[in-house]
Design a protein around this motif. Structure first.
Motif, PDB file in Angstrom:
ATOM      1  N   PRO A 210      25.032  53.747  21.643  1.00 21.40           N
ATOM      2  CA  PRO A 210      24.635  52.827  22.980  1.00 21.40           C
ATOM      3  C   PRO A 210      25.687  52.027  23.409  1.00 21.40           C
ATOM      4  O   PRO A 210      25.891  51.313  24.406  1.00 21.40           O
ATOM      5  CB  PRO A 210      23.585  52.146  22.271  1.00 21.40           C
ATOM      6  N   TYR A 211      26.792  51.749  22.394  1.00 21.95           N
ATOM      7  CA  TYR A 211      28.096  51.199  22.663  1.00 21.95           C
ATOM      8  C   TYR A 211      28.924  51.750  21.779  1.00 21.95           C
ATOM      9  O   TYR A 211      28.760  52.335  20.629  1.00 21.95           O
ATOM     10  CB  TYR A 211      27.812  49.660  22.596  1.00 21.95           C
ATOM     11  N   GLN A 212      30.338  51.452  22.101  1.00 24.89           N
ATOM     12  CA  GLN A 212      31.406  52.059  21.261  1.00 24.89           C
ATOM     13  C   GLN A 212      31.414  51.154  20.047  1.00 24.89           C
ATOM     14  O   GLN A 212      31.390  50.123  19.886  1.00 24.89           O
ATOM     15  CB  GLN A 212      32.717  51.858  22.007  1.00 24.89           C
ATOM     16  N   LEU A 224      36.682  40.750  18.423  1.00 24.45           N
ATOM     17  CA  LEU A 224      35.397  40.653  18.749  1.00 24.45           C
ATOM     18  C   LEU A 224      34.882  42.323  19.008  1.00 24.45           C
ATOM     19  O   LEU A 224      34.160  42.603  18.496  1.00 24.45           O
ATOM     20  CB  LEU A 224      35.105  39.543  19.624  1.00 24.45           C
ATOM     21  N   HIS A 225      35.536  42.665  19.959  1.00 26.34           N
ATOM     22  CA  HIS A 225      35.123  44.276  20.546  1.00 26.34           C
ATOM     23  C   HIS A 225      36.378  45.167  20.250  1.00 26.34           C
ATOM     24  O   HIS A 225      36.950  45.838  21.017  1.00 26.34           O
ATOM     25  CB  HIS A 225      35.005  44.110  22.077  1.00 26.34           C
ATOM     26  N   TYR A 226      36.680  45.226  19.234  1.00 27.89           N
ATOM     27  CA  TYR A 226      37.900  45.989  18.746  1.00 27.89           C
ATOM     28  C   TYR A 226      37.688  47.555  19.126  1.00 27.89           C
ATOM     29  O   TYR A 226      36.704  47.944  18.717  1.00 27.89           O
ATOM     30  CB  TYR A 226      38.322  45.853  17.269  1.00 27.89           C
ATOM     31  N   VAL A 242      31.541  46.331  10.578  1.00 26.79           N
ATOM     32  CA  VAL A 242      31.184  47.352  11.457  1.00 26.79           C
ATOM     33  C   VAL A 242      30.038  46.888  12.283  1.00 26.79           C
ATOM     34  O   VAL A 242      28.994  46.508  11.858  1.00 26.79           O
ATOM     35  CB  VAL A 242      30.352  48.410  10.460  1.00 26.79           C
ATOM     36  N   ASP A 243      30.198  47.263  13.477  1.00 27.10           N
ATOM     37  CA  ASP A 243      29.216  46.562  14.611  1.00 27.10           C
ATOM     38  C   ASP A 243      28.643  48.225  15.214  1.00 27.10           C
ATOM     39  O   ASP A 243      29.563  48.678  16.247  1.00 27.10           O
ATOM     40  CB  ASP A 243      29.702  45.638  15.676  1.00 27.10           C
ATOM     41  N   ALA A 244      27.838  48.531  14.961  1.00 28.28           N
ATOM     42  CA  ALA A 244      27.453  49.766  15.200  1.00 28.28           C
ATOM     43  C   ALA A 244      25.935  50.301  15.628  1.00 28.28           C
ATOM     44  O   ALA A 244      24.976  49.473  14.754  1.00 28.28           O
ATOM     45  CB  ALA A 244      28.014  50.996  14.087  1.00 28.28           C
ATOM     46  N   ALA A 253      19.596  50.117  18.917  1.00 28.94           N
ATOM     47  CA  ALA A 253      20.008  49.200  17.643  1.00 28.94           C
ATOM     48  C   ALA A 253      21.449  48.731  17.884  1.00 28.94           C
ATOM     49  O   ALA A 253      22.153  49.446  18.441  1.00 28.94           O
ATOM     50  CB  ALA A 253      19.842  50.066  16.290  1.00 28.94           C
ATOM     51  N   ASP A 254      21.677  47.537  17.440  1.00 28.81           N
ATOM     52  CA  ASP A 254      22.980  46.724  17.611  1.00 28.81           C
ATOM     53  C   ASP A 254      23.132  46.154  16.436  1.00 28.81           C
ATOM     54  O   ASP A 254      22.674  44.659  16.420  1.00 28.81           O
ATOM     55  CB  ASP A 254      22.982  45.884  18.915  1.00 28.81           C
ATOM     56  N   ILE A 255      23.697  46.541  15.471  1.00 24.31           N
ATOM     57  CA  ILE A 255      23.660  45.823  13.876  1.00 24.31           C
ATOM     58  C   ILE A 255      24.978  45.722  13.292  1.00 24.31           C
ATOM     59  O   ILE A 255      25.864  46.399  13.696  1.00 24.31           O
ATOM     60  CB  ILE A 255      22.914  46.788  12.876  1.00 24.31           C
ATOM     61  N   GLY A 335      23.336  35.415  20.206  1.00 23.15           N
ATOM     62  CA  GLY A 335      22.902  36.741  20.465  1.00 23.15           C
ATOM     63  C   GLY A 335      22.373  36.977  21.905  1.00 23.15           C
ATOM     64  O   GLY A 335      22.748  36.343  22.834  1.00 23.15           O
ATOM     65  N   HIS A 336      21.425  37.882  21.895  1.00 26.10           N
ATOM     66  CA  HIS A 336      21.195  38.635  23.525  1.00 26.10           C
ATOM     67  C   HIS A 336      19.710  39.469  23.294  1.00 26.10           C
ATOM     68  O   HIS A 336      19.453  39.532  22.288  1.00 26.10           O
ATOM     69  CB  HIS A 336      22.327  39.395  24.012  1.00 26.10           C
ATOM     70  N   SER A 337      19.340  39.499  24.499  1.00 22.45           N
ATOM     71  CA  SER A 337      18.121  40.488  24.579  1.00 22.45           C
ATOM     72  C   SER A 337      18.549  41.845  24.499  1.00 22.45           C
ATOM     73  O   SER A 337      19.506  42.249  24.700  1.00 22.45           O
ATOM     74  CB  SER A 337      17.587  40.310  25.820  1.00 22.45           C
ATOM     75  N   VAL A 342      21.873  47.562  25.480  1.00 18.17           N
ATOM     76  CA  VAL A 342      22.458  46.583  24.202  1.00 18.17           C
ATOM     77  C   VAL A 342      22.235  45.349  24.874  1.00 18.17           C
ATOM     78  O   VAL A 342      21.876  44.303  23.976  1.00 18.17           O
ATOM     79  CB  VAL A 342      23.630  47.165  23.871  1.00 18.17           C
ATOM     80  N   HIS A 343      23.029  44.900  25.887  1.00 20.51           N
ATOM     81  CA  HIS A 343      23.039  43.661  26.401  1.00 20.51           C
ATOM     82  C   HIS A 343      22.080  43.703  27.536  1.00 20.51           C
ATOM     83  O   HIS A 343      22.236  44.062  28.694  1.00 20.51           O
ATOM     84  CB  HIS A 343      24.311  43.061  26.964  1.00 20.51           C
ATOM     85  N   ASP A 344      20.659  43.437  27.053  1.00 24.55           N
ATOM     86  CA  ASP A 344      19.438  43.817  28.038  1.00 24.55           C
ATOM     87  C   ASP A 344      19.445  42.805  29.172  1.00 24.55           C
ATOM     88  O   ASP A 344      20.034  41.650  29.140  1.00 24.55           O
ATOM     89  CB  ASP A 344      18.347  43.868  27.488  1.00 24.55           C
ATOM     90  N   ILE A 379      20.167  38.325  16.400  1.00 23.48           N
ATOM     91  CA  ILE A 379      20.707  37.389  15.792  1.00 23.48           C
ATOM     92  C   ILE A 379      22.155  37.531  15.186  1.00 23.48           C
ATOM     93  O   ILE A 379      22.094  38.493  13.958  1.00 23.48           O
ATOM     94  CB  ILE A 379      19.684  36.555  14.901  1.00 23.48           C
ATOM     95  N   GLU A 380      23.330  36.997  15.786  1.00 23.25           N
ATOM     96  CA  GLU A 380      24.433  37.503  15.105  1.00 23.25           C
ATOM     97  C   GLU A 380      25.674  36.790  14.898  1.00 23.25           C
ATOM     98  O   GLU A 380      26.557  36.390  15.835  1.00 23.25           O
ATOM     99  CB  GLU A 380      25.097  38.693  16.052  1.00 23.25           C
ATOM    100  N   PRO A 381      25.311  35.460  14.101  1.00 16.45           N
ATOM    101  CA  PRO A 381      26.315  34.382  13.713  1.00 16.45           C
ATOM    102  C   PRO A 381      27.788  35.201  13.263  1.00 16.45           C
ATOM    103  O   PRO A 381      27.736  36.299  12.832  1.00 16.45           O
ATOM    104  CB  PRO A 381      25.611  33.652  12.682  1.00 16.45           C
ATOM    105  N   ILE A 416      27.671  39.007  11.087  1.00 20.91           N
ATOM    106  CA  ILE A 416      26.343  39.766  10.563  1.00 20.91           C
ATOM    107  C   ILE A 416      25.264  39.565  11.571  1.00 20.91           C
ATOM    108  O   ILE A 416      24.926  38.599  11.997  1.00 20.91           O
ATOM    109  CB  ILE A 416      25.689  38.904   9.229  1.00 20.91           C
ATOM    110  N   GLU A 417      24.693  40.868  12.012  1.00 20.92           N
ATOM    111  CA  GLU A 417      23.733  40.913  13.086  1.00 20.92           C
ATOM    112  C   GLU A 417      22.653  41.674  12.946  1.00 20.92           C
ATOM    113  O   GLU A 417      22.361  42.779  12.383  1.00 20.92           O
ATOM    114  CB  GLU A 417      24.546  41.670  14.163  1.00 20.92           C
ATOM    115  N   ASP A 418      21.395  41.295  12.894  1.00 19.31           N
ATOM    116  CA  ASP A 418      20.078  41.732  12.978  1.00 19.31           C
ATOM    117  C   ASP A 418      19.531  42.018  14.337  1.00 19.31           C
ATOM    118  O   ASP A 418      19.641  40.978  15.250  1.00 19.31           O
ATOM    119  CB  ASP A 418      19.264  40.995  11.796  1.00 19.31           C
TER     120      ASP A 418
HETATM  121  N1  GLY Z   1      27.722  45.190  19.808  1.00 19.05           N
HETATM  122  C1  GLY Z   1      28.074  44.008  20.838  1.00 19.05           C
HETATM  123  C2  GLY Z   1      27.267  42.983  20.489  1.00 19.05           C
HETATM  124  O1  GLY Z   1      26.800  42.730  19.336  1.00 19.05           O
HETATM  125  O2  GLY Z   1      26.974  42.292  21.416  1.00 19.05           O
END
Ligand code: GLY
Ligand code: MN
Ligand code: MN
Length: 432
Positions: A210-212, A224-226, A242-244, A253-255, A335-337, A342-344, A379-381, A416-418
Motif C-alpha cells: 500500500p506504500y513503499q 521519516l520516509h526513508y 520497519v514501517d510496512a 495496514a500501516d504498522i 496519526g491519520h485516518s 494509507v492516508h485516507d 497511533i504512531e508516536p 511505534i504505530e498501531d
Molecule cells: N507509513 C506512512 C505513515 O505512517 O504515515
C-alpha cells in the motif's frame, strides 16, 4: 471467503446503495459515474509505474489495480461495472474475484477503453483529467462536483463492519511480515534482505504494497520516509525501524516497529520500551468524542516526560513543549485516518466538507477530527535524532543533554504505530 465476511460484504453494499441514493437525490442527479483511473507510462516508454485504483471506485469493488474502467451508480438500480478487459495475448485476461459483489453488479467486459452512456442528469468523479477531451465531452456530465466528493469522502471516513474486518485481516497479514523482518534483523541481514523477508512472510509482491515499505537500519531509522534499501548489512547494528503494510481487499495496514540492535547503547533499548508504553497509553485515549488534536498534544506532553525521565532534557514538561523541544524530536503528527488509502480522505475537513486545517504549530498533523465510532486511525508516536531539527537548538540555552544525544544519534530514531478502530464505547486495536 468466510460466511461472516460474505455477509458483511453484502451489508456493506446495501449501506453504499442507500447512502449513494440519498446523495444523488440531494443533488438532483440521476446517475454518478466513477472512473477507476489509469497508470501513466514512463516517458517515451511502454511501461507504467505502480498504480492504485481511485478510492471511491474501490469502496464498491475492493480491487486496488483496476484501470480504464467505470462504475455507474443510479438510485434503485444495480451498479453497472464497465470493466476494461481487452482481448490481449500479452497479459492474463481480467478475472473477477469470488466475492458477493460480483453477483450484485451488472458487469460489462469491455475490450476497448470506452466510457458508459450516462442516464439523465449525471456527474463524474475520479482521476479524469488525463482522459481524452472527446471522452469527457461525450459524457455530458458535471465533472468532479466538490460537494459530492466531500460527501463521499465523509462516507469513507466511517467504516462499516466489513471494512473493519478487512483492515483487521490486513493487519494480521502485515504482522507476519514484521515478525520475519525482526528475525532477519536478529540474523544480521541488511535492509534489502529484511525487505525481502517482510514481503515473503506477508505474502505480497513489492508492486502491491500500500506504500513503499520503510526499512531503515541505524541512522536511516531517523529518516521519516526513508526510501532506499542498502544491499549490504552495516558492520555496526544499532537499530532497525520497519514501517510496512499490506492490503486486504483494498484496505491498508500501516504498522511500524523499532528495535534496538546489539551495538546500541542501553539507553536506546530503554527508549524503545518507553515508546511502546507511550503508544499503548495513547491507544487507550481513543474513544468517541475525543479530539484528535488534543490526543496529538497529549503525545507531546508524554514525549516530554520521556525525554526528562531518560535524561535527554533537564527542564520541565511545559518548557519542553512550549519551546518546541518535543517537536524537534517528533516532527510528524500522531496519526491519520486509515482505509482504502494509507492516508485516507476527510482527515482535514469538518463533517460538512469545509476545511479543518492542521493547527499552525503542528502543520504535519493529518487528522483534526473529533473521533466517532467507525473511524479507523493510526497511533504512531515517534522520537528521532534528526540533525537538521536538533541543530538549531544547540545554540539555545535549553537544558538538553547533548552528549547523550550524540551517543544515541547513530540509532536514528523510533516510531511505534498501531491501527485502531473507534468503537461505541472506546477503541479496538486492530494490530495484533
Ligand atoms: N507509513 C506512512 C505513515 O505512517 O504515515
Ligand atoms: Mn506507517
Ligand atoms: Mn501511518
Amino acid at each position: 471467503m468466510s460466511t461472516t465476511l460474505f455477509k458483511l460484504q453484502r451489508e456493506h453494499l446495501v449501506h453504499l446503495q442507500s447512502a449513494y441514493a440519498t446523495l444523488l437525490a440531494d443533488h438532483q442527479l440521476d446517475s454518478l459515474a466513477i472512473y477507476s483511473g489509469h497508470a501513466s507510462d514512463h516517458f517515451a516508454d511502454d511501461h507504467a509505474a505502480s498504480f492504485q485504483t481511485y478510492g471511491h471506485f474501490m469502496h464498491w469493488v475492493g480491487l486496488a489495480d483496476v484501470q480504464h474502467s467505470w462504475l455507474m451508480i443510479q438510485p434503485e438500480k444495480r451498479p453497472q461495472l464497465y470493466l476494461y478487459a481487452p482481448a490481449d495475448f500479452w497479459h492474463l485476461p481480467t478475472r473477477l474475484p469470488e466475492e458477493p459483489w460480483v453477483a450484485e453488479f451488472d458487469i460489462h467486459l469491455c475490450s476497448d477503453k470506452v466510457a458508459p452512456s450516462l442516464a439523465g442528469k449525471a456527474a463524474i468523479i475520479g482521476d479524469i483529467e488525463r482522459l481524452p477531451a472527446s471522452t469527457l465531452q461525450s459524457l455530458n456530465a458535471e465533472c468532479q462536483p466538490a460537494t459530492i466528493v466531500h460527501a463521499l469522502d465523509e462516507l469513507r471516513l466511517l467504516k462499516t463492519p466489513y471494512e473493519i474486518a478487512c483492515l483487521r485481516e490486513a493487519n494480521r497479514l502485515a504482522i507476519a511480515g514484521h515478525q520475519a523482518a525482526q528475525a532477519a534483523f536478529i540474523g544480521a541481514s541488511g535492509e534489502l534482505d529484511i525487505q525481502l523477508a517482510y514481503l515473503a512472510a506477508s505474502r505480497q509482491r513489492e508492486s502491491s504494497v500500500p506504500y513503499q515499505n520503510i526499512i531503515g537500519l541505524n541512522q536511516h531509522a531517523g529518516v521519516l520516509h526513508y526510501q532506499h534499501y542498502d544491499l549490504k548489512a552495516p558492520k555496526q547494528r544499532y537499530s532497525l525501524l520497519v514501517d510496512a503494510g499490506r492490503r486486504f481487499r483494498g484496505y491498508c495496514a500501516d504498522i511500524t516497529r523499532a528495535y534496538a540492535g546489539p551495538d546500541a547503547p542501553a539507553a536506546f533499548g530503554e527508549l524503545v520500551a518507553a515508546m511502546h508504553g507511550l503508544k499503548d497509553e495513547l491507544v487507550k485515549g481513543v474513544a468517541p468524542g475525543v479530539s484528535f488534536v488534543a490526543l496529538h498534544e497529549q503525545m507531546h506532553h508524554h514525549l516530554a516526560e520521556i525525554l526528562i525521565a531518560h535524561e535527554l532534557f533537564q527542564g520541565t514538561v511545559e518548557q519542553a513543549v512550549a519551546e518546541g523541544v518535543t517537536r524537534a524530536f517528533c516532527p510528524h503528527g500522531l496519526g491519520h485516518s486509515l482505509g482504502l488509502q494509507v492516508h485516507d480522505v476527510a482527515g482535514l475537513r469538518h463533517p460538512d466538507g469545509t476545511p479543518a486545517p492542521a493547527p499552525e504549530n503542528h502543520p504535519a498533523l493529518r487528522l483534526t477530527r473529533t473521533l466517532r465510532p467507525g473511524m479507523v486511525v493510526t497511533i504512531e508516536p515517534g522520537l528521532y535524532f534528526i540533525d537538521m531539527l536538533l541543530e538549531p537548538l544547540r545554540n539555545s540555552s535549553l537544558p538538553i543533554n547533548w552528549p547523550l544525544i550524540d551517543q544515541l544519534s547513530p540509532c536514528g530514531g523510533i516510531r511505534i504505530e498501531d491501527n485502531v478502530a473507534v468503537t461505541e464505547s472506546g477503541f479496538d486495536n486492530l494490530t495484533p
